[in-house]
Design a protein around this motif. Structure first.
Motif, short mmCIF file in Angstrom:
data_model
loop_
_atom_site.label_atom_id
_atom_site.label_comp_id
_atom_site.label_asym_id
_atom_site.label_seq_id
_atom_site.Cartn_x
_atom_site.Cartn_y
_atom_site.Cartn_z
N VAL A 109 0.85 -1.19 0.00
CA VAL A 109 0.00 0.00 0.00
C VAL A 109 0.89 1.24 0.00
CG1 VAL A 109 -1.72 1.32 1.28
CG2 VAL A 109 -1.91 -1.17 1.13
N SER A 110 0.66 2.12 -0.94
CA SER A 110 1.36 3.40 -1.00
C SER A 110 0.62 4.41 -0.13
CB SER A 110 1.40 3.90 -2.45
OG SER A 110 1.67 5.29 -2.49
N GLY A 111 1.32 4.98 0.84
CA GLY A 111 0.70 5.99 1.69
C GLY A 111 0.23 7.19 0.90
N VAL A 112 0.99 7.58 -0.12
CA VAL A 112 0.63 8.73 -0.95
C VAL A 112 -0.65 8.45 -1.72
CG1 VAL A 112 1.36 10.14 -2.92
CG2 VAL A 112 3.01 9.54 -1.13
N ALA A 113 -0.75 7.25 -2.32
CA ALA A 113 -1.95 6.89 -3.08
C ALA A 113 -3.16 6.75 -2.16
CB ALA A 113 -1.72 5.61 -3.86
N LEU A 114 -2.97 6.14 -1.00
CA LEU A 114 -4.07 5.99 -0.05
C LEU A 114 -4.57 7.36 0.40
CD1 LEU A 114 -5.78 3.93 1.55
CD2 LEU A 114 -4.10 4.13 3.38
N ARG A 115 -3.64 8.24 0.71
CA ARG A 115 -4.01 9.59 1.14
C ARG A 115 -4.81 10.32 0.06
NH1 ARG A 115 0.12 14.02 3.54
NH2 ARG A 115 1.02 12.08 4.22
N ALA A 116 -4.36 10.19 -1.20
CA ALA A 116 -5.06 10.87 -2.30
C ALA A 116 -6.48 10.34 -2.47
CB ALA A 116 -4.27 10.70 -3.60
N ARG A 117 -6.66 9.04 -2.35
CA ARG A 117 -8.00 8.47 -2.50
C ARG A 117 -8.90 8.87 -1.34
NH1 ARG A 117 -8.51 4.95 -6.74
NH2 ARG A 117 -10.44 4.09 -5.89
N LEU A 118 -8.36 8.90 -0.12
CA LEU A 118 -9.16 9.35 1.02
C LEU A 118 -9.53 10.83 0.87
CD1 LEU A 118 -7.28 7.51 3.90
CD2 LEU A 118 -9.61 7.05 3.10
N ARG A 119 -8.57 11.64 0.42
CA ARG A 119 -8.84 13.06 0.22
C ARG A 119 -9.99 13.28 -0.75
NH1 ARG A 119 -4.40 14.91 -3.07
NH2 ARG A 119 -5.77 14.13 -4.69
N ASP A 120 -10.04 12.45 -1.80
CA ASP A 120 -11.06 12.60 -2.84
C ASP A 120 -12.30 11.74 -2.58
OD1 ASP A 120 -9.33 14.37 -4.09
OD2 ASP A 120 -8.49 12.83 -5.41
N ALA A 121 -12.35 11.08 -1.42
CA ALA A 121 -13.48 10.21 -1.03
C ALA A 121 -13.72 9.10 -2.06
CB ALA A 121 -14.75 11.03 -0.79
N LEU A 122 -12.64 8.56 -2.62
CA LEU A 122 -12.72 7.43 -3.54
C LEU A 122 -12.63 6.13 -2.75
CD1 LEU A 122 -10.33 8.75 -6.33
CD2 LEU A 122 -12.84 8.64 -6.39
N PRO A 123 -13.19 5.04 -3.27
CA PRO A 123 -13.14 3.76 -2.54
C PRO A 123 -11.71 3.31 -2.30
CG PRO A 123 -14.70 3.66 -4.38
CD PRO A 123 -13.94 4.95 -4.52
N ILE A 124 -11.49 2.72 -1.13
CA ILE A 124 -10.18 2.14 -0.84
C ILE A 124 -10.27 0.66 -0.51
CG2 ILE A 124 -9.14 4.32 -0.07
CD1 ILE A 124 -9.46 3.22 2.85
N LEU A 125 -11.43 0.17 -0.06
CA LEU A 125 -11.59 -1.21 0.36
C LEU A 125 -12.35 -2.02 -0.69
CD1 LEU A 125 -12.54 -0.74 4.12
CD2 LEU A 125 -10.28 -1.22 3.14
N LEU A 126 -11.90 -3.25 -0.93
CA LEU A 126 -12.57 -4.11 -1.90
C LEU A 126 -13.99 -4.45 -1.48
CD1 LEU A 126 -9.67 -6.61 -2.72
CD2 LEU A 126 -10.69 -4.93 -4.27
N ASP A 127 -14.27 -4.46 -0.18
CA ASP A 127 -15.63 -4.81 0.24
C ASP A 127 -16.62 -3.65 0.13
OD1 ASP A 127 -15.15 -3.14 2.45
OD2 ASP A 127 -14.85 -4.80 3.84
#
Length: 198
Positions: A177-195
């Motif tokens: 997991v890339s912290g930068v990519a995870l942060r960007a997706r959370l910032r934009d309220a994009l899905p992060i979990l497969l479920d």
């Protein structure tokens, strides 16, 4: 809302007891002080050290990069996202994040002396919560919680079984997991979990 004033480290330490709650690496320098409750659009700790002597409401995000200042809030914090890298954040009251709290980077820290509530709480660097914790908790190794605590997504699942847990958009070249990519997706309220829960 009053305007902030800049004070020297020694005065801020005397008034707010900074040395008791911050790591030595952040001691010193000018401190911007807001007296009373404050509402802002965003706050970026890359701009320096901040004390809010009251409650802080951010319409958008609280951000800190790899080499950031610190934030002390003597009251509570209401924010859309906390996206924290190397800065130090201390909130003596409660934190309510309308979407996410993400602590990422090895020398940053966040200490909530009250309760912490968010839809998603993902901790790589030190996240200490003295009160209750509410939300989907994802442990990358950073949680320090008062009392019994079992993260919803364990470190095993978050780090070693990431491909079974997270959407493809969060991985680095090595498959972690890339912290930068995870942060960007959370910032934009994009899905992060497969479920699909977050």
């Amino acid at each position: 809302m009053s305007s902030p004033i800049d004070v020297e480290w020694e005065e801020a330490t005397r008034r707010f007891g900074l040395a008791e709650e911050l790591h030595a690496s952040h001691l010193g320098g000018a401190v911007r002080v807001w007296e009373g409750d404050v509402t802002l659009d965003t706050l970026d700790l890359d701009d320096g050290n901040v004390v809010v002597a009251g409650n802080l409401t951010l319409r958008e995000d609280l951000r800190s990069g790899d080499e950031s200042g610190f934030l002390l809030v003597t009251g509570s914090l209401d924010v859309r996202n906390v996206l924290s890298g190397g800065g130090q954040i201390v909130v003596r009251g409660n934190v309510h994040a309308r979407h996410a709290v993400h602590t990422d980077y090895n020398h940053g820290s966040m200490w909530v002396r009250g309760d912490l509530a968010a839809k998603v709480i993902a901790a790589e660097h030190l996240l200490r919560v003295d009160g209750a914790l509410t939300g989907i908790t994802i442990d990358f190794g950073g949680f320090r919680i008062a009392g019994a605590f079992t993260p919803e997504i364990s470190r095993q699942r978050a780090v070693y079984e990431a491909k079974l847990t997270f959407v493809p958009g969060v991985y680095d070249e090595q498959g972690g997991v890339s912290g930068v990519a995870l942060r960007a997706r959370l910032r934009d309220a994009l899905p992060i979990l497969l479920d699909g829960r977050a």
